[in-house]
Design an enzyme around this catalytic site. Structure first.
Site, PDB file in Angstrom:
ATOM      1  N   THR A  14       0.828  -1.208   0.000  1.00  0.00           N
ATOM      2  CA  THR A  14       0.000   0.000   0.000  1.00  0.00           C
ATOM      3  C   THR A  14       0.861   1.256   0.000  1.00  0.00           C
ATOM      4  OG1 THR A  14      -1.747  -1.177   1.166  1.00  0.00           O
ATOM      5  CG2 THR A  14      -1.841   1.218   1.225  1.00  0.00           C
ATOM      6  N   SER A  38       2.142  -9.346  -2.688  1.00  0.00           N
ATOM      7  CA  SER A  38       0.822  -8.803  -2.362  1.00  0.00           C
ATOM      8  C   SER A  38      -0.217  -9.909  -2.472  1.00  0.00           C
ATOM      9  CB  SER A  38       0.472  -7.647  -3.314  1.00  0.00           C
ATOM     10  OG  SER A  38      -0.773  -7.087  -2.993  1.00  0.00           O
ATOM     11  N   ASN A  41      -3.709 -12.398   2.877  1.00  0.00           N
ATOM     12  CA  ASN A  41      -3.445 -13.383   3.944  1.00  0.00           C
ATOM     13  C   ASN A  41      -4.662 -13.612   4.833  1.00  0.00           C
ATOM     14  OD1 ASN A  41      -3.174 -10.836   4.992  1.00  0.00           O
ATOM     15  ND2 ASN A  41      -1.201 -11.182   5.972  1.00  0.00           N
ATOM     16  N   CYS A  42      -5.571 -12.651   4.917  1.00  0.00           N
ATOM     17  CA  CYS A  42      -6.785 -12.864   5.717  1.00  0.00           C
ATOM     18  C   CYS A  42      -7.712 -13.898   5.080  1.00  0.00           C
ATOM     19  CB  CYS A  42      -7.537 -11.546   5.906  1.00  0.00           C
ATOM     20  SG  CYS A  42      -6.620 -10.335   6.895  1.00  0.00           S
ATOM     21  N   ILE A 278      13.463   7.287   8.258  1.00  0.00           N
ATOM     22  CA  ILE A 278      12.879   5.944   8.255  1.00  0.00           C
ATOM     23  C   ILE A 278      11.487   5.981   8.883  1.00  0.00           C
ATOM     24  CG2 ILE A 278      13.166   3.545   8.978  1.00  0.00           C
ATOM     25  CD1 ILE A 278      16.160   4.029   9.182  1.00  0.00           C
ATOM     26  N   TYR A 279      10.519   5.460   8.160  1.00  0.00           N
ATOM     27  CA  TYR A 279       9.146   5.333   8.645  1.00  0.00           C
ATOM     28  C   TYR A 279       8.828   3.838   8.806  1.00  0.00           C
ATOM     29  CZ  TYR A 279       8.396  10.277   7.517  1.00  0.00           C
ATOM     30  OH  TYR A 279       8.469  11.647   7.487  1.00  0.00           O
ATOM     31  N   GLY A 282       2.430  -1.138  10.048  1.00  0.00           N
ATOM     32  CA  GLY A 282       1.986  -2.523  10.113  1.00  0.00           C
ATOM     33  C   GLY A 282       2.176  -3.205  11.452  1.00  0.00           C
ATOM     34  N   TYR A 427     -33.132   2.453   8.748  1.00  0.00           N
ATOM     35  CA  TYR A 427     -34.121   1.520   9.286  1.00  0.00           C
ATOM     36  C   TYR A 427     -35.148   1.117   8.245  1.00  0.00           C
ATOM     37  CZ  TYR A 427     -38.551   0.086  11.306  1.00  0.00           C
ATOM     38  OH  TYR A 427     -39.718  -0.582  11.538  1.00  0.00           O
TER      39      TYR A 427
END
Length: 548
Positions: A14, A38, A41-42, A278-279, A282, A427
């Site tokens: 991403t 990519s 995995n879920c 650095i970022y 996850g 509703y």
């Protein structure tokens, strides 16, 4: 500008896509040590169970597609061994050949994820023991099952993935046992809510072994013997370890990046590490839990995707977008039932010494006169001072997903139970009621907070206590189907005419099916001078499920 990303899947993939949309001229390289960059995995448990029969549907984007569509260079099978942050380079090993090389960067993004926990116990390296994190892991499990030689499986750990796998393995015709060291499955649930899940599992022929851990494994030819701490032994053809994950932070720690008290990579509100270039995003990062105000680890795909977008924005445009933290909203499907959680549970609130009140309700999913309505169980936790909503849990069949999302938004926005009473929902009879279950949860909590009712919880009832009088206000027909031991039956419609038979020198505990009629009886007694009265939160249903 050159951006280097370590790790793919939800976070890294991403970040790469967002960086390209923001910076057409940048050079972007993604290094992934695994075979796939990519994938969903879920969806792996549902691939194993043949709910998703086409394996290729789990492959979201290939390296070739990254290059063709985004001009992102993806290198699978390339593992970063070390980050030289002083010179802004990394050492990379090509796993197929063992060859090493260095790659430079202007900005580096870490998305290493988390790895399944494998405890150091005898026999843990057996070929019959599997973990599931990657598509390759799922392939190995599916191949073992479809070989036709395995008829049963043991899942060690009763978390989200373990329960999803239990359902899918049963669907594949296997007899399944779940071993859980704690006294319940699904740690985010409180015990009374987890009991509902226990009962669903048992109804679908899943054996539960609770409050019992694994002492070791022993291979017996084509099978494996599990030695439990209790002394019991179980022989099976397949073991799935599902006892949680551990943040992969070794690379960050070796580079001297700061980690937090949870062990995760420490980032600021802009998802920037202790090195300004650095970022990190996850499963490996430590995030703020807005409910407790404490750092935590929450390895979920939803937060990882959101973090990735924010990190990319800040890398390109400067630190402007802030990550507000994660309250841990999750959901799982088990044998036609849905379990949703958000915010803090009672265990967390007790550990953090946070005062709270809680309530149980059992509303129906939509208008009762419209066919197909099913009952759900809802528990919420809230602050006794101002009604701030702290957590919510739902177990049911239909409509759980949209209600847990509504609770989550109230919690995330620091809202209160009073916000639940006014929350607006779509509703129509097939979908909800004019007073939605979320509204009802707010009404009940308001009654508790304002003192219109005092409640007691199922754990607090001692049927042997002679100083209490348990009054069940259901109809006689309902009462004879089952009741709390020691209770007497005075139907709600007879309460006013039988006040002279109800003593005022005892503690009166009122109960009904789900708590509503008990509340009505409470109001009658309260306005007739009774003081030491309580309504059982969630009624007989909550007590029964927790004591089955």
């Amino acid at each position: 500008m050159k951006y280097l990303i370590i790790g793919g899947v939800a976070g890294g993939a991403t970040v790469a896509a967002r960086l390209r949309r923001l910076d057409e001229n940048a050079r972007i390289i993604l290094l992934e040590r695994g075979e796939y960059v990519s994938f969903a995995n879920c969806g792996l448990p549902y691939y194993i169970g043949d709910t998703i029969p086409e394996r290729e549907k789990l492959l979201l984007r290939s390296p070739e597609e990254f290059m063709e569509q985004l001009q992102v260079k993806v290198r699978t099978g390339h593992e970063v061994l070390y980050i030289h942050k002083d010179i802004k380079k990394v050492t990379v090993q090509i796993r197929g050949t063992g060859e090493n090389y260095r790659e430079s960067y202007d900005k580096l993004i870490l998305s290493p994820g988390a790895e399944p926990i494998r405890p150091s116990i005898p026999g843990i390296e057996s070929k019959h023991i599997y973990t599931m994190r990657t598509l390759s892991d799922a392939d190995r499990i599916k191949a073992a099952i479809t070989s036709g030689t395995i008829r049963d499986a043991v899942i060690v750990g009763g978390g989200f993935i373990g329960l999803e796998m239990a359902e899918n393995l049963v669907n594949m015709g296997l007899h399944v046992i779940i071993i859980e060291k704690e006294n319940q499955v699904m740690a985010p649930l409180d015990y009374s809510m987890a009991c509902l899940v226990h009962n669903y599992l048992k109804e679908n022929n899943v054996r539960l072994i609770l409050a019992n851990g694994v002492a070791g494994f022993e291979e017996t030819g084509k099978e494996i013997r599990i030695h439990l701490e209790s002394g019991e032994q179980i022989t099976t053809g397949l073991v799935l370890l599902s006892i949680g994950v551990r943040a992969e932070t070794q690379l960050a720690r070796d580079a001297g990046l700061e980690t937090g008290n949870t062990g995760g990579i420490k980032v600021n509100e802009y998802l920037q590490t202790s090195d300004e270039h650095i970022y990190a995003v996850g499963d490996a990062i430590e995030v703020l839990n807005p409910v407790t105000g404490k750092p935590t680890l929450i390895p979920l795909a939803g937060p990882a995707n959101k973090q990735a977008r924010i990190a990319a924005n800040n890398i390109v445009d400067g630190n402007k977008d802030k990550y507000r933290g994660t309250i841990g909203t999750g959901i799982v499907k088990i044998f036609g039932h849905t379990i949703g959680v958000t915010g803090a549970n009672a265990k967390t609130l007790k550990r953090e010494n946070m005062a709270y009140l809680s309530s149980h309700i059992h509303p129906i999913s939509h208008a009762g006169y419209y066919p197909g309505a099913t009952r759900m169980s809802i528990k919420i936790m809230f602050c006794p001072d101002n009604g701030r909503l702290l957590g919510a849990q739902i177990v049911g069949e239909d409509g759980v997903d949209k209600r847990i999302d509504l609770f989550a938004q109230v919690i995330k926005n620091n809202g209160t139970i009073h916000d639940l009473t006014t929350i607006e929902h779509a509703y129509a009879p097939p979908y909800s009621s004019a007073k939605d279950p979320v509204n009802i949860a707010g009404y009940v909590a308001e009654n508790i907070l304002s003192g219109k009712v005092k409640i007691i919880h199922w754990r607090e009832i001692d049927p042997a206590d002679r100083n209490i009088l348990l009054i069940d206000v259901r109809t006689p027909e309902e009462f004879i189907t089952g009741s709390i031991p020691g209770s007497i039956n005075i139907p709600l419609d007879e309460i006013r005419s039988r006040l002279d038979t109800i003593p005022q020198d005892k503690q009166i505990i009122l109960t009904c099916a789900v708590g509503q009629r008990g509340y009505l009886a409470y109001r009658i007694l309260d306005q007739n001078g009774y003081k030491n009265i309580y309504n059982l939160s969630g009624g007989y249903r909550t007590w029964y499920e927790a004591n089955r």
